[in-house]
Enzyme design. Structure first.
Site, PDB file in Angstrom:
ATOM      1  N   ARG A  20       0.753  -1.096   0.011  1.00 15.69           N
ATOM      2  CA  ARG A  20      -0.001   0.012  -0.090  1.00 15.69           C
ATOM      3  C   ARG A  20       0.947   1.224   0.002  1.00 15.69           C
ATOM      4  NH1 ARG A  20      -0.805   4.613   2.551  1.00 15.69           N
ATOM      5  NH2 ARG A  20      -0.436   3.705   4.606  1.00 15.69           N
ATOM      6  N   ASP A  21       1.258   1.605   1.210  1.00 11.52           N
ATOM      7  CA  ASP A  21       2.290   2.864   1.214  1.00 11.52           C
ATOM      8  C   ASP A  21       3.643   2.654   0.237  1.00 11.52           C
ATOM      9  OD1 ASP A  21       3.398   5.301   2.122  1.00 11.52           O
ATOM     10  OD2 ASP A  21       4.371   4.495   4.018  1.00 11.52           O
ATOM     11  N   HIS A 213       6.237   4.911  12.527  1.00 14.03           N
ATOM     12  CA  HIS A 213       6.153   4.735  11.128  1.00 14.03           C
ATOM     13  C   HIS A 213       7.176   5.652  10.630  1.00 14.03           C
ATOM     14  CE1 HIS A 213       4.065   4.037   7.110  1.00 14.03           C
ATOM     15  NE2 HIS A 213       4.724   5.083   6.981  1.00 14.03           N
ATOM     16  N   HIS A 215      10.519   7.142   7.939  1.00 10.09           N
ATOM     17  CA  HIS A 215      10.963   7.137   6.807  1.00 10.09           C
ATOM     18  C   HIS A 215      12.587   7.488   6.765  1.00 10.09           C
ATOM     19  CE1 HIS A 215       7.184   7.831   3.962  1.00 10.09           C
ATOM     20  NE2 HIS A 215       7.153   7.035   4.914  1.00 10.09           N
ATOM     21  N   CYS A 246       9.521   8.986  -0.985  1.00  9.25           N
ATOM     22  CA  CYS A 246       8.498   9.942  -0.489  1.00  9.25           C
ATOM     23  C   CYS A 246       8.247  11.179  -1.252  1.00  9.25           C
ATOM     24  CB  CYS A 246       9.177  10.562   0.914  1.00  9.25           C
ATOM     25  SG  CYS A 246       8.077  11.713   1.595  1.00  9.25           S
ATOM     26  N   ASN A 255      10.150   4.718   2.886  1.00 10.87           N
ATOM     27  CA  ASN A 255       9.823   4.033   3.999  1.00 10.87           C
ATOM     28  C   ASN A 255      10.966   3.125   4.608  1.00 10.87           C
ATOM     29  OD1 ASN A 255       6.576   4.292   4.507  1.00 10.87           O
ATOM     30  ND2 ASN A 255       6.747   3.637   2.537  1.00 10.87           N
TER      31      ASN A 255
HETATM   32 MG    MG Z   1       5.290   5.668   5.003  1.00  9.51          MG
END
Ligand code: MG
Length: 318
Positions: A20-21, A213, A215, A246, A255
């Protein structure tokens, strides 16, 4: 040979966000059968929670326009958890129709990001999420909340801790069971992480309900993770291969890579259930599908130890 450090959990739950991300922020749009194979390999490598996709309006995120097809293509009977992101009630309708059993919502700690990403103020986004959470809970679906821009924001710069605490408690007040603290542009450093966790604990939001979460934009994701683990957080978000450049910080690193995380955790003797080599093989395979090398240092290092036939194509690995 693992060497333990005092004050760390015996096991960490990895919340895999690659499909997803990760894929949402990749330039290449993968066919649904490749995504389904990616998910199958992630689960086979031992990941127990894999966020599959997002039920946003298909025109908004073309990378994830195949949410229904992907859910139909993934075998969801083998004990893993497959949450999906749901931005609004229409998204929840679609998720429920696809038999989803767990959802996530996506809030913002800053007004700038809320306006640009959620189409309204922080207040308006909370009003939009409230019926989504109510209905999901009534259907028996647990809800995770993401809070983005917890440390820095590309338009506002430093984000004050009290502002993050307010947004966090209001999101959790909707009835969510877990809050994932997002360093969306990767600017956090370990002292800042601890200061935020302290402030959240003081506001009644303990580390048992938090996930982190990070990065890796500035190479701090693992240092920040270790700080959070020492504080008592036991759920960490990561994306296989470090997927997802990102879009808000014009850099190739997105990520925290699941492989980098697993290398550290296993080195500390912390259990994850993940087969690191199988996971790195998965990321090497996916990098070929995406036509770009994985930015994960651990994937790159492990690649040199695999048989030559499994190494990335030289033209792509440079
Ligand atoms: Mg992320």
């Amino acid at each position: 040979m693992p060497v333990a450090l005092e004050g760390l959990p015996a096991r960490v739950e990895i919340y895999e966000v690659g499909p997803r991300d990760g894929l949402q922020n990749e330039a290449t749009i993968l066919p649904v059968d490749v995504k389904a194979e990616f998910v199958r390999r992630l689960v086979a490598a031992g990941l127990r929670t894999v966020e599959l996709t997002s039920f946003v309006r298909p025109g908004l995120v073309p990378q994830l326009a195949d949410a229904e097809e992907l859910l139909a293509a993934v075998d969801r009977t083998d004990g893993a958890r497959f949450p999906v992101l749901v931005p609004n009630e229409r998204g929840l309708d679609r998720a429920l129709a696809s038999g989803v059993t767990e959802i996530a919502i996506f809030g913002s700690a800053t007004e700038s990001f809320a306006q640009r990403n959620l189409g309204g103020s922080v207040e308006e986004s909370l009003a939009m999420f409230a019926p989504v959470v109510d209905r999901a809970l009534a259907e028996g679906l647990p809800v995770r909340a993401y809070l983005s821009m917890c440390f820095g924001d590309p338009w506002e710069g430093h984000v004050p801790i009290p502002q993050v605490v307010t947004a966090a408690t209001r999101l959790m007040g909707l009835g969510c069971s877990e809050l994932s603290l997002g360093d969306t542009i990767g600017v956090a450093t370990p002292g800042h992480v601890i200061a935020l966790l302290d402030a959240l604990a003081e506001a009644g939001l303990g580390s048992d309900r938090l996930a982190v979460h990070f990065h890796d934009t500035y190479g701090q994701a693992l240092a920040n993770t270790l700080a959070a683990l020492q504080y008592g957080v036991t759920t960490v978000d990561a994306a296989a291969g470090g997927l997802g450049g990102c879009p808000f910080a014009k850099s190739a690193t997105g990520n925290l890579a699941t492989e980098d995380l697993v290398w550290q955790l296993h080195g500390l003797g912390i259990e994850t259930g993940v087969d690191l080599v199988a996971l790195a093989r998965t990321s090497l395979w996916l990098a070929e599908q995406l036509g770009r090398p994985s930015p994960s240092r651990t994937v790159q290092a492990l690649a040199t130890q695999l048989p030559t036939t499994e190494r990335p194509h030289p033209s792509r690995a440079s």
